[in-house]
Enzyme design. Structure first.
Site, PDB file in Angstrom:
ATOM      1  N   GLU A 100      78.012  72.868  72.183  1.00 54.22           N
ATOM      2  CA  GLU A 100      77.560  73.361  73.486  1.00 54.22           C
ATOM      3  C   GLU A 100      78.223  72.619  74.645  1.00 54.22           C
ATOM      4  OE1 GLU A 100      73.469  74.098  76.103  1.00 54.22           O
ATOM      5  OE2 GLU A 100      73.330  73.358  74.049  1.00 54.22           O
ATOM      6  N   LYS A 160      78.040  77.496  71.735  1.00 56.54           N
ATOM      7  CA  LYS A 160      76.981  77.851  72.684  1.00 56.54           C
ATOM      8  C   LYS A 160      77.461  77.519  74.094  1.00 56.54           C
ATOM      9  CE  LYS A 160      72.135  77.251  73.932  1.00 56.54           C
ATOM     10  NZ  LYS A 160      70.828  76.655  73.611  1.00 56.54           N
ATOM     11  N   SER A 183      71.364  80.471  78.729  1.00 62.39           N
ATOM     12  CA  SER A 183      71.037  81.259  79.917  1.00 62.39           C
ATOM     13  C   SER A 183      71.507  80.581  81.202  1.00 62.39           C
ATOM     14  CB  SER A 183      69.543  81.543  79.979  1.00 62.39           C
ATOM     15  OG  SER A 183      68.797  80.348  79.886  1.00 62.39           O
ATOM     16  N   GLY A 184      71.625  79.274  81.190  1.00 68.65           N
ATOM     17  CA  GLY A 184      72.235  78.565  82.312  1.00 68.65           C
ATOM     18  C   GLY A 184      71.596  78.788  83.665  1.00 68.65           C
ATOM     19  N   GLY A 185      70.272  78.775  83.717  1.00 67.05           N
ATOM     20  CA  GLY A 185      69.606  78.908  85.001  1.00 67.05           C
ATOM     21  C   GLY A 185      69.488  80.329  85.517  1.00 67.05           C
ATOM     22  N   SER A 224      71.062  82.359  72.883  1.00 65.36           N
ATOM     23  CA  SER A 224      70.263  81.206  72.457  1.00 65.36           C
ATOM     24  C   SER A 224      69.554  80.711  73.711  1.00 65.36           C
ATOM     25  CB  SER A 224      71.154  80.119  71.848  1.00 65.36           C
ATOM     26  OG  SER A 224      70.389  78.997  71.467  1.00 65.36           O
ATOM     27  N   ARG A 268      64.525  79.231  78.800  1.00 63.72           N
ATOM     28  CA  ARG A 268      63.732  79.777  79.903  1.00 63.72           C
ATOM     29  C   ARG A 268      63.880  81.291  80.041  1.00 63.72           C
ATOM     30  NH1 ARG A 268      66.021  75.942  84.457  1.00 63.72           N
ATOM     31  NH2 ARG A 268      67.754  76.054  82.996  1.00 63.72           N
TER      32      ARG A 268
END
Length: 234
Positions: free
Chosen positions: A62, A130, A172-174, A201, A204
């Site tokens: 990641e 990821k 999702s990165g925010g 993956s 939130r």
């Protein structure tokens, strides 16, 4: 950390673990990520992946580029896959703006990761990637469609990730739940060839609305489960 990771992985395998994940973070700004940061993170990820495979564990790699900042979509794609820095404007003697040559090259983030994985003899077919999607910074004033984000993301991956990698599981990165769902859908509909399985993956972006519905109360369990299933179906 890497110290003692071989012994810990051996124990994790005995305890039943089949997958592991290591996250390294990079940030886009006027002077970052630096070459040193990119190379150091790539080598740490490669050492971790090699140790995992020596113990029969599938490493999830990641390398995350944070969405903090005001950079646009093109800049994020540039940092993700290109060598160089953002050109700096200057003025020539005739007062005509010119572009100066790159001064502090920043290597391709994903390319650096896969170069390091190769150097450490990591078996790519036994790994998962990821990454972040290629998105503008949260403070960017320009808005992009899911199709534009999908094209930038798939293009960056096609230029850097070997087809031997079986799967890419996006973080999702925010992004909001809606954004993460729409962008992933657009990525899987992108007209460019995609030799890897592309999936999610999320943390939130999959759980936020379910946690809000639950609110820590047992009576809300059914509502939270329904919210979670609804998000998963989307």
């Amino acid at each position: 950390g890497l110290d003692g990771l071989m012994e810990r992985c051996a124990q994790y395998k005995k305890d039943g673990a089949d997958f592991a994940k290591w996250r390294c973070v990079l940030k886009i700004s006027e002077h970052t990520p630096t070459r040193l940061a990119v190379m150091e993170n790539a080598n740490v990820l490669a050492r971790y992946a090699s140790i995992c495979q020596q113990n029969g564990i599938v490493p999830i790699v990641e390398p995350e580029i944070l969405p903090d900042g005001d950079h646009d979509l093109k800049h994020c794609q540039y940092v993700t896959e290109k060598v160089g820095v953002v050109p700096v404007a200057s003025t020539c003697p005739h007062h005509v703006p010119v572009v100066s040559p790159p001064m502090s090259p920043c290597p391709q983030v994903l390319a650096a990761v896969y170069k390091a994985l190769s150097d450490h003899h990591v078996y790519l077919e036994g790994t998962l990637l990821k990454p972040n999607m290629v998105t503008p910074g949260h403070a960017c004033t320009k808005k992009y469609s899911p199709e534009e984000i999908a094209m930038a993301t798939v293009t960056a991956l096609r230029r850097t990730v070997p087809p031997a990698v079986p799967g890419i599981t996006f973080l999702s990165g925010g992004q909001s739940e809606e954004e993460a769902s729409l962008n992933l859908n657009a990525i899987n509909r992108c007209p460019l060839a995609r030799p890897w399985a592309l999936t999610f993956s999320y943390g939130r972006a999959l759980q936020a609305s379910a946690l809000r519905a639950w609110a820590g109360k047992k009576d809300n369990t059914k509502a939270a489960q329904e919210e979670y299933v609804k998000r998963a179906l989307v």
